[in-house]
Design a protein around this motif. Structure first.
Motif, PDB file in Angstrom:
ATOM      1  N   ASN A  13      52.406  33.536  34.341  1.00  0.00           N
ATOM      2  CA  ASN A  13      50.909  33.598  34.713  1.00  0.00           C
ATOM      3  C   ASN A  13      50.550  33.582  35.932  1.00  0.00           C
ATOM      4  O   ASN A  13      49.239  33.217  36.328  1.00  0.00           O
ATOM      5  CB  ASN A  13      50.294  32.154  33.993  1.00  0.00           C
ATOM      6  CG  ASN A  13      50.742  31.958  32.536  1.00  0.00           C
ATOM      7  OD1 ASN A  13      51.137  32.965  31.782  1.00  0.00           O
ATOM      8  ND2 ASN A  13      50.864  30.651  32.168  1.00  0.00           N
ATOM      9  N   LYS A  45      49.396  36.393  37.338  1.00  0.00           N
ATOM     10  CA  LYS A  45      48.372  37.263  37.393  1.00  0.00           C
ATOM     11  C   LYS A  45      46.985  36.534  37.070  1.00  0.00           C
ATOM     12  O   LYS A  45      46.001  36.788  37.757  1.00  0.00           O
ATOM     13  CB  LYS A  45      48.575  38.560  36.251  1.00  0.00           C
ATOM     14  CG  LYS A  45      47.434  39.438  36.199  1.00  0.00           C
ATOM     15  CD  LYS A  45      47.590  40.334  37.344  1.00  0.00           C
ATOM     16  CE  LYS A  45      46.484  41.269  37.259  1.00  0.00           C
ATOM     17  NZ  LYS A  45      46.540  42.444  38.415  1.00  0.00           N
ATOM     18  N   SER A  46      47.236  35.770  36.191  1.00  0.00           N
ATOM     19  CA  SER A  46      45.936  35.012  35.955  1.00  0.00           C
ATOM     20  C   SER A  46      45.412  33.804  37.271  1.00  0.00           C
ATOM     21  O   SER A  46      44.166  34.071  37.321  1.00  0.00           O
ATOM     22  CB  SER A  46      46.238  33.923  34.695  1.00  0.00           C
ATOM     23  OG  SER A  46      46.426  34.719  33.271  1.00  0.00           O
ATOM     24  N   GLN A  50      46.217  34.604  40.211  1.00  0.00           N
ATOM     25  CA  GLN A  50      45.473  35.652  41.380  1.00  0.00           C
ATOM     26  C   GLN A  50      43.995  36.051  40.878  1.00  0.00           C
ATOM     27  O   GLN A  50      43.160  36.131  41.726  1.00  0.00           O
ATOM     28  CB  GLN A  50      46.208  36.895  41.124  1.00  0.00           C
ATOM     29  CG  GLN A  50      47.559  36.564  42.044  1.00  0.00           C
ATOM     30  CD  GLN A  50      48.464  37.862  41.896  1.00  0.00           C
ATOM     31  OE1 GLN A  50      48.315  38.722  41.523  1.00  0.00           O
ATOM     32  NE2 GLN A  50      49.657  37.715  42.841  1.00  0.00           N
ATOM     33  N   THR A  51      43.922  36.381  39.572  1.00  0.00           N
ATOM     34  CA  THR A  51      42.527  36.658  39.066  1.00  0.00           C
ATOM     35  C   THR A  51      41.523  35.476  39.376  1.00  0.00           C
ATOM     36  O   THR A  51      40.508  35.687  39.918  1.00  0.00           O
ATOM     37  CB  THR A  51      42.494  36.947  37.730  1.00  0.00           C
ATOM     38  OG1 THR A  51      43.628  37.981  37.214  1.00  0.00           O
ATOM     39  CG2 THR A  51      41.156  37.518  37.123  1.00  0.00           C
ATOM     40  N   ASP A  76      42.767  33.989  28.176  1.00  0.00           N
ATOM     41  CA  ASP A  76      44.499  34.180  28.104  1.00  0.00           C
ATOM     42  C   ASP A  76      44.843  32.539  27.854  1.00  0.00           C
ATOM     43  O   ASP A  76      45.767  32.497  27.212  1.00  0.00           O
ATOM     44  CB  ASP A  76      44.748  34.573  29.658  1.00  0.00           C
ATOM     45  CG  ASP A  76      46.145  34.868  29.507  1.00  0.00           C
ATOM     46  OD1 ASP A  76      46.670  35.052  28.495  1.00  0.00           O
ATOM     47  OD2 ASP A  76      46.677  35.189  30.760  1.00  0.00           O
TER      48      ASP A  76
END
Length: 457
Positions: free
Chosen positions: A107, A109-110, A112-113, A191
């Motif tokens: 996870n 990417k989550s 970082q977002t 997510d």
């Protein structure tokens, strides 16, 4: 001639000016990558201030998300504004499952977002905050999302988070505002919800085919759900360790499926009560230091079992010899015999012996039992020299654990098996005569001639 000289000087000036502008443009092109692409950050940068600030939880997440290079490039291009949540918002106020979700390697990417959602690529100080008349103002973030800056009721808000430390850290390339909570973008929340629903679906155990009762030829019904706080279905011996061992019992602890009782806290409480009561230090020392029985008792109580401890006082424990304690597992066996898997108080035990005379209670030293009877207006355990009286009743009673002080150490009765030696006895077996011979002897005896046959004698 003067005109040619003038014209030549004008051409020279034009050529020199073109060369100057071309050199200046080339110099500026060469300098731009050094500020943005080299990744070198000044010690007075806002990123350095973030890593050395009070917002340690946020800075750790930035490092785990591998965002330092991205933020260095962003600082090289323009000023930034960071909305930093306080450490408590990430330590205690954040859902533990959501935090585990963010820190999972899959996870990234989550994460970082989420962090880029707290950074906007321009400088917005507290004095540039919109007022109540202008309403909320939308600002784009580094994560291709947007946040709203609002002011209402005298509070400056970033979406739903209040700004508690305006202009906390100010640097030439950006500034940091302290906010009360973490900002969660909708994409990350969706997510997380999808992953959680998938995890709950995958956690459902597959059910087998329905079973048929061969006696009635009907489907077997599922057992009724066990109500909260009900006693365990299995006997206490099934939840104990298989023998006197230093390893704790395999019974589930407070993290088990019942979640009803905190056995470890209750055992710790009754041991503290023994120490404060006075005269039972040796018993507490055996439970905590010499054995792991305190841990085992805590796990049994957490699983729903109840216990009554017959605690010998220090005077009784001092009479134990070295031979009685030196054998492997001897301290455990002694304490096991003093633990009754029932909840008994002074009143309940005294009423039992008054009504039934002699009562035998099960112990954790299976299959030995401890006998109790009434004597001198009290409860007496055991017989003969190895008996003990109820000396300090109800030292500790909390509904799950009961501690009763006694003035002696109890030992199970040793049954002596006496084998009877039988002497062999000779038995003369007479031969049995037939029917015909008996009739013949009877007829000869009637006429006085039975002496003709030796078998008739």
């Amino acid at each position: 001639m003067d005109r040619r000289i003038y014209g030549g000087s004008a051409a020279v000036n034009l050529i020199l000016s073109l060369l100057f502008f071309s050199a200046a443009s080339a110099l500026s092109k060469n300098q731009i990558p050094s500020s943005s692409g080299s990744g070198q950050i000044n010690s007075n940068s806002v990123l350095v201030a973030l890593l050395d600030s009070r917002y340690t939880e946020l800075s750790e997440l930035v490092e785990k998300a591998l965002l330092l290079q991205t933020l260095e490039e962003a600082v090289g291009r323009h000023n930034i504004t960071i909305f930093a949540p306080r450490n408590e918002a990430l330590e205690r106020d954040l859902d533990p499952e959501f935090k585990r979700f963010l820190l999972e390697p899959g996870n990234l990417k989550s994460l970082q977002t989420l962090l880029m959602f707290h950074i906007i690529p321009n400088r917005v100080g507290s004095d540039q905050w919109p007022n109540e008349e202008s309403g909320r103002v939308k600002h784009d973030t580094l994560g291709n999302d947007h946040v709203h800056l609002i002011k209402g009721d005298g509070k400056k808000m970033v979406d739903s988070a209040e700004m508690i430390r305006p202009d906390d850290l100010t640097r030439p390339d950006g500034l940091i505002h302290g906010i009360e909570r973490l900002l969660i973008p909708r994409s990350v929340q969706e997510d997380f919800n999808n992953r959680r629903s998938l995890r709950s679906i995958s956690a459902v155990l597959p059910e087998g085919a329905p079973e048929v009762d061969p006696r009635t030829n009907r489907l077997k019904k599922k057992p009724a759900p066990v109500p909260a706080g009900s006693p365990p279905a299995l006997p206490i011996q099934s939840a104990m360790a298989p023998g006197p061992s230093l390893a704790p019992a395999p019974a589930p602890g407070p993290g088990g499926k019942h979640h009803h009782f905190d056995g470890e806290a209750q055992v710790k409480d009754f041991i503290h009560t023994l120490l404060h009561y006075g005269g039972y230090n040796e018993m507490a020392d055996i439970l905590v230091n010499l054995t792991s029985l305190a841990t085992e008792m805590g796990r049994l109580v957490s699983e729903g079992y109840v216990l009554t401890v017959l605690a010998p006082n220090d005077e009784a424990m001092a009479k134990l010899t070295t031979d009685q304690l030196s054998e492997p597992g001897a301290p455990e066996q002694i304490v096991y015999y003093h633990i009754i898997p029932e909840y008994q108080t002074e009143e309940s035990m005294y009423n039992s012996v008054r009504r039934f005379g002699k009562v035998k209670f099960d112990t954790l030293r299976f299959p030995h039992k401890v006998a109790a009877k009434e004597a001198d207006g009290s409860v007496k355990f055991g017989d003969g020299e190895r008996s003990a009286y109820l000396f300090d009743p109800d030292i500790y009673t909390d509904g799950r654990i009961s501690v009763q002080g006694i003035d002696g150490v109890l030992f199970p009765e040793v049954e002596e098996v006496v084998e009877s030696v039988k002497k062999p006895v000779k038995k003369v077996v007479q031969q049995r005569r037939g029917k015909l011979l008996e009739v013949t002897c009877r007829m000869l005896g009637a006429i006085g001639k039975d002496n003709y046959l030796s078998r008739c004698l």
